[in-house]
Design an enzyme around this catalytic site. Sequence first.
Site: not given
Length: 862
Positions: A354, A409
């Site tokens: 990420d 998200e």
Amino acid sequence: MPSPAQAATNWTVTGPGGTVAARLGLDDAGRLSFGVDRGGAAVLAPAPIGITTTAADLSGGLAFTSQSSRTVHERYTRTTGKQLKRDVTLTESTFSFTGTGGARLDVAVRVSAEGAAYRYVLPSGGEVTGEASSWTLPADAPAWLLPYSPNYEGIRTETTAGSAAAGDYGFPSLFQVGTGTYALLTESDVDGRYDGARLTHDAGSGAYRIKLADPRIAAADRLATPWRVAVVGDLATVTGSMLADDLAPPSKLTDTSWVRPGTVAWSWLSEHSSPSDPVRQKQYIDFAARNGWPYVLIDEGWSADWVPEVTRYARARGVDVLLWLHWTSLDTEQERDAKLPQFRAWGVAGIKVDFMDSDSQARFRWYDDILAATAAQHLMVNFHGATIPRGIQRTWPHVMTLEAIRGAEQFRTRAATNTMFPYTRNVVGGMDYTPVTWAVTDRDTTDAHEVALALVYESGWNHLADKPETYEAHPEALRTLSQLPTTWDETRLLAGAPGRETVVARRHGDRWFVGGISAVPAHTVSAQLDFLGSGRYLAETLRDGDHGLVRESRIVRRGDTLAVPEPANGGFVTVLCAYTGSATCDEPIRHVPATTLTLDPSTADVHPGESVTVKAVFTLPAGGPITGVRLAPRAPEGWTVSGPVVTDERMRGGDSLSGTWTFHAGADVPDGRADLPVAAEFTFTGDPGSPDAPGKRPVHVEEAVRALVPPQNPSGNPAVSDLPFLSESNGYGPVERDRSNGEDGAGDGKPLTIRGTVHPKGLGMHAPGEVTIWTGGACTRFSAVVGIDDEVTQSGSVDFQVFGDDGRLLAASGVRRSADPALPLTADLTGVRVLTLRATDGGDGKNFDHADWADAALSCGS
């Protein structure tokens, strides 16, 4: 500037079938242009192209020298995607030019039935300082554009080519040029030899120029730049295009048998704290096992202390574990060499990396490195906080998906943007939208729309983002989700328009799946079933009803019309299978037989040069049969193991298999904890799924003896920060010695400071954090001054806890907050062999929980 060698010249490169053609032009000033036609009409008018280096300006003053042409036939197989097997033919012409000082420039042009592309080739390499590359659109062309950010997570907007605001826009960008014709602009074949580009635009203009991420791009030898790609055609051609993959380098992997797409249970979105809770992760694992989902992703917050055991728990149930990491924890070769083999030894199947957030050449070089390193360890990859796919999933088939999308998200879902993604971002590769969540309450989509996202959006790993309890409260949705594949043999757009509606059909094996999502008022979707084979099919449809999701069935044939009523912003999923009299298309869900594996002993202290003998008993308590059973140990690094592998071709309920092995610690084995694993592997009859499906892989049941190679006993009054750690875990970054926690790499904290007092020695944690230290029964007292570091300017909360052997609590601070003074904390260590210092969040989240164990020290015998 040299004089052009000839008058203006134009060349045409026509693709197979004659529908798409590229036009390369050279004007009388030696400037190049590139355009694309479809069906004899201009889609992209000729626009300036060229490149500049530190040695030459190759955007003008060029003279043509030669042309060579060939036919390129690409046949390849993908592990993921909208079409696994690809067979495409492209026409290629390479045009050679000379420029200032005799500098060489080649322009390679490729054209297929789906579009056209060009790239620059600098035979002598050189440092690139920019490109003159551009595209020209009609100013009134409708456009679906993404304002650029390096993670591609902005809000995509509908505008026109000319009225779009001035600024930078990310790939892929979609334009409608005339009635029924579209152009999707993107790029392909980007790696560490170059950087990622974007489009830049001046308001009122139909021109979109290429803008590079770096002011300079280093290239010592021959350089072939990325392809500048235009997919052109109707919407079915654009959405079905694989041109970005066709132009990418072939797979770098010869063996992809270990690569397995599939559905993933993911807890972070609905329960942010759950990745730090091994008990809750086991509940997700049990849910995945019940429903045949092959993966669970444990996101930010996991601990090395419990991940190996949770991974063993999952694998025994036919579920594999994926782990989240911040990219900076793998940004050096040393980190990759240490961590990736460890993950594989734990049995982890893949990683989610990420926050790369960059299109620079340096970052693409990191992509090259991490992809080679993960492939070597047979670890699949999901890139989050990432750039867009540019053919990466063809070149590196273990890349299952990438984010680069404003997904669920963000906690705000809108049907109008959902219906743009199939025509834009998802065209170029797997899209980790993390769909199907009721946890996102700020949405204007229906329940059936949410379920349909798992089909309409393509992703090799489909991370479904709600709780087990929520899915079980929507049983019809769960039933459909547990039947959806994540790989496709064939994909067709049946109807739709960006920002309004999408109806797509996908084939997996002999079953078809039709999914629709809408951003328009209530209506009835009508889709022709011309893609079906002969005979009758059962069509099972999940749609929105008046009081929730409803399921309907009917018998259909090729050429029939599928008609599904949709409310505003609705959706549906239809599964079609050959009709054999069955009332459902559902296939059996894989349920792994329950087994047990016990090891004796379960723990052991082993000094270098010593051995421990381990007996293992593997049992199938009931059911079966299971076949091809193999029981064997595995020696960790620095250890050897002796004893034969034990096998049984067939075990029935009540059968057991046992073996005995001796593990020997080498003379140089490091101090600390080590797992000595023994594993049983087996298959079982009646295992559903195709031979290449995740369900056909062997079940792996593993347990491990928890061995401890003790360090020397401490003596005197040592500072804890000067002692070796048996284990450590931390909320962000490593536990720091004699510094506060810096939340990233080792040594990046500040001096330990609590309420204005600086402490030279101690430990800096970020709760939740923990270290274990060998005391060997030689110490009598632990002491420290604890509190939240002064660098925390907002409210933090931490409970400092001291544990002895077997988790026995020796001392605790209670909840300490940022404004509290430092607190002396002591504990009696008489007889304690292993000391654990733990900092837990005090209840307000971990964002400001910088936990200092200042002046931490032991009192020990001599």
